[in-house]
Design a protein around this motif. Structure first.
Motif, PDB file in Angstrom:
ATOM      1  N   CYS A   1      21.632 120.872 -20.026  1.00 59.95           N
ATOM      2  CA  CYS A   1      21.915 121.407 -21.500  1.00 59.95           C
ATOM      3  C   CYS A   1      20.709 121.251 -22.123  1.00 59.95           C
ATOM      4  O   CYS A   1      20.683 121.640 -23.404  1.00 59.95           O
ATOM      5  N   VAL A   2      19.626 120.560 -21.808  1.00 58.02           N
ATOM      6  CA  VAL A   2      18.491 120.529 -22.598  1.00 58.02           C
ATOM      7  C   VAL A   2      17.781 121.879 -22.678  1.00 58.02           C
ATOM      8  O   VAL A   2      17.457 122.492 -21.602  1.00 58.02           O
TER       9      VAL A   2
ATOM     10  N   SER B   1       8.624 124.702 -17.196  1.00 57.40           N
ATOM     11  CA  SER B   1       8.665 126.224 -17.205  1.00 57.40           C
ATOM     12  C   SER B   1       8.614 126.918 -15.938  1.00 57.40           C
ATOM     13  O   SER B   1       7.840 126.359 -14.785  1.00 57.40           O
ATOM     14  N   ASN B   2       8.973 128.028 -15.641  1.00 59.75           N
ATOM     15  CA  ASN B   2       8.778 128.866 -14.394  1.00 59.75           C
ATOM     16  C   ASN B   2       9.445 128.338 -13.101  1.00 59.75           C
ATOM     17  O   ASN B   2       8.945 128.371 -11.971  1.00 59.75           O
ATOM     18  N   ARG B   3      10.444 127.682 -13.281  1.00 61.90           N
ATOM     19  CA  ARG B   3      11.165 127.098 -12.349  1.00 61.90           C
ATOM     20  C   ARG B   3      12.155 128.255 -11.554  1.00 61.90           C
ATOM     21  O   ARG B   3      12.593 128.783 -12.355  1.00 61.90           O
ATOM     22  N   ILE B   4      12.115 128.050 -10.228  1.00 65.22           N
ATOM     23  CA  ILE B   4      13.030 129.039  -9.637  1.00 65.22           C
ATOM     24  C   ILE B   4      14.267 128.193  -9.057  1.00 65.22           C
ATOM     25  O   ILE B   4      13.965 127.101  -8.252  1.00 65.22           O
ATOM     26  N   GLN B   5      15.497 128.663  -9.056  1.00 62.77           N
ATOM     27  CA  GLN B   5      16.417 127.976  -8.235  1.00 62.77           C
ATOM     28  C   GLN B   5      17.154 128.696  -7.250  1.00 62.77           C
ATOM     29  O   GLN B   5      17.247 130.079  -7.419  1.00 62.77           O
TER      30      GLN B   5
ATOM     31  N   VAL C   1      16.664 126.382 -18.680  1.00 65.54           N
ATOM     32  CA  VAL C   1      17.029 125.294 -19.419  1.00 65.54           C
ATOM     33  C   VAL C   1      17.017 124.082 -18.607  1.00 65.54           C
ATOM     34  O   VAL C   1      17.300 124.286 -17.597  1.00 65.54           O
ATOM     35  N   GLY C   2      17.333 122.943 -19.020  1.00 66.67           N
ATOM     36  CA  GLY C   2      17.410 121.619 -18.389  1.00 66.67           C
ATOM     37  C   GLY C   2      16.213 121.184 -17.926  1.00 66.67           C
ATOM     38  O   GLY C   2      15.019 121.679 -18.032  1.00 66.67           O
ATOM     39  N   VAL C   3      16.258 119.785 -17.657  1.00 62.64           N
ATOM     40  CA  VAL C   3      15.180 118.990 -16.951  1.00 62.64           C
ATOM     41  C   VAL C   3      15.733 118.693 -15.404  1.00 62.64           C
ATOM     42  O   VAL C   3      17.050 118.890 -15.342  1.00 62.64           O
ATOM     43  N   LEU C   4      14.767 118.434 -14.841  1.00 66.57           N
ATOM     44  CA  LEU C   4      15.102 118.197 -13.336  1.00 66.57           C
ATOM     45  C   LEU C   4      15.755 116.919 -12.994  1.00 66.57           C
ATOM     46  O   LEU C   4      15.427 115.786 -13.476  1.00 66.57           O
ATOM     47  N   GLN C   5      16.980 117.344 -12.376  1.00 66.12           N
ATOM     48  CA  GLN C   5      17.717 115.899 -11.944  1.00 66.12           C
ATOM     49  C   GLN C   5      17.003 115.235 -10.739  1.00 66.12           C
ATOM     50  O   GLN C   5      16.701 115.896 -10.110  1.00 66.12           O
ATOM     51  N   GLY C   6      17.198 113.829 -10.833  1.00 70.25           N
ATOM     52  CA  GLY C   6      16.645 113.262  -9.681  1.00 70.25           C
ATOM     53  C   GLY C   6      15.273 112.942  -9.743  1.00 70.25           C
ATOM     54  O   GLY C   6      14.539 112.534  -8.795  1.00 70.25           O
ATOM     55  N   SER C   7      14.484 113.569 -10.809  1.00 65.80           N
ATOM     56  CA  SER C   7      13.101 113.317 -11.026  1.00 65.80           C
ATOM     57  C   SER C   7      12.796 111.998 -11.902  1.00 65.80           C
ATOM     58  O   SER C   7      13.640 111.461 -12.283  1.00 65.80           O
ATOM     59  N   VAL C   8      11.730 111.459 -11.976  1.00 70.86           N
ATOM     60  CA  VAL C   8      11.332 110.275 -12.463  1.00 70.86           C
ATOM     61  C   VAL C   8      11.170 110.676 -13.999  1.00 70.86           C
ATOM     62  O   VAL C   8      11.787 109.829 -14.675  1.00 70.86           O
TER      63      VAL C   8
END
Length: 148
Positions: A48-49, A76-80, A96-103
């Motif tokens: 939701c970020v 930015s520029n992340r691909i799923q 949108v969002g921040v990476l889950q499982g990341s530090v």
């Protein structure tokens, strides 16, 4: 981080968050106030970020120059994509969002919600544990309000 945040924060546990909330409830009763609790669990919180808002908040907290640019690039520029049985989807951009499982994910999420307690009036209370939010409204005569 805000002192009302207990999640992803060293030395601040769910137990401490619960104790603080209970102390606030008893404090309200000792001051002849009624207390109403609202408990929120943000579903898929990291998803939701809003990234532009997060970047503005990072800048507000003093992250500038190369550090801010690096974080902007990280977000930015992340691909799923999805891989199933050796087949890969074409993918879609994630804005949108921040990476889950990341530090960095938990830290960036905390920065994003860090100002939430400032929206709660002093007579009320908020406790945050990661993406769980407990709001405590303390008021006089809530019974009369509920019966009308």
């Amino acid at each position: 981080m805000n002192v009302k945040q207990f999640g992803f924060t060293k030395g601040r546990s769910t137990t401490e968050a619960g104790v603080e909330l209970i102390q606030q409830i008893f404090g309200a009763w000792e001051n002849s106030r009624d207390a109403i609790g609202v408990f929120c669990d943000l579903s898929k919180a990291f998803d939701c970020v809003h990234q532009d808002t997060l970047i503005r908040k990072l800048h507000h907290y003093g992250v500038t120059g190369r550090s801010l640019g690096l974080l902007e690039s990280y977000l930015s520029n992340r691909i799923q994509r999805v891989d199933i049985n050796g087949e890969r989807s074409s993918g879609s951009a994630v804005n949108v969002g921040v990476l889950q499982g990341s530090v960095l994910g938990p830290l960036l999420f905390l920065v994003y919600i860090n100002d939430l307690p400032h929206l709660v009036k002093n007579s009320h209370w908020i406790t945050l544990f990661a993406d769980d939010t407990s709001l405590l409204f303390k008021m006089i005569g809530i019974n009369q309000l509920l019966t009308k």
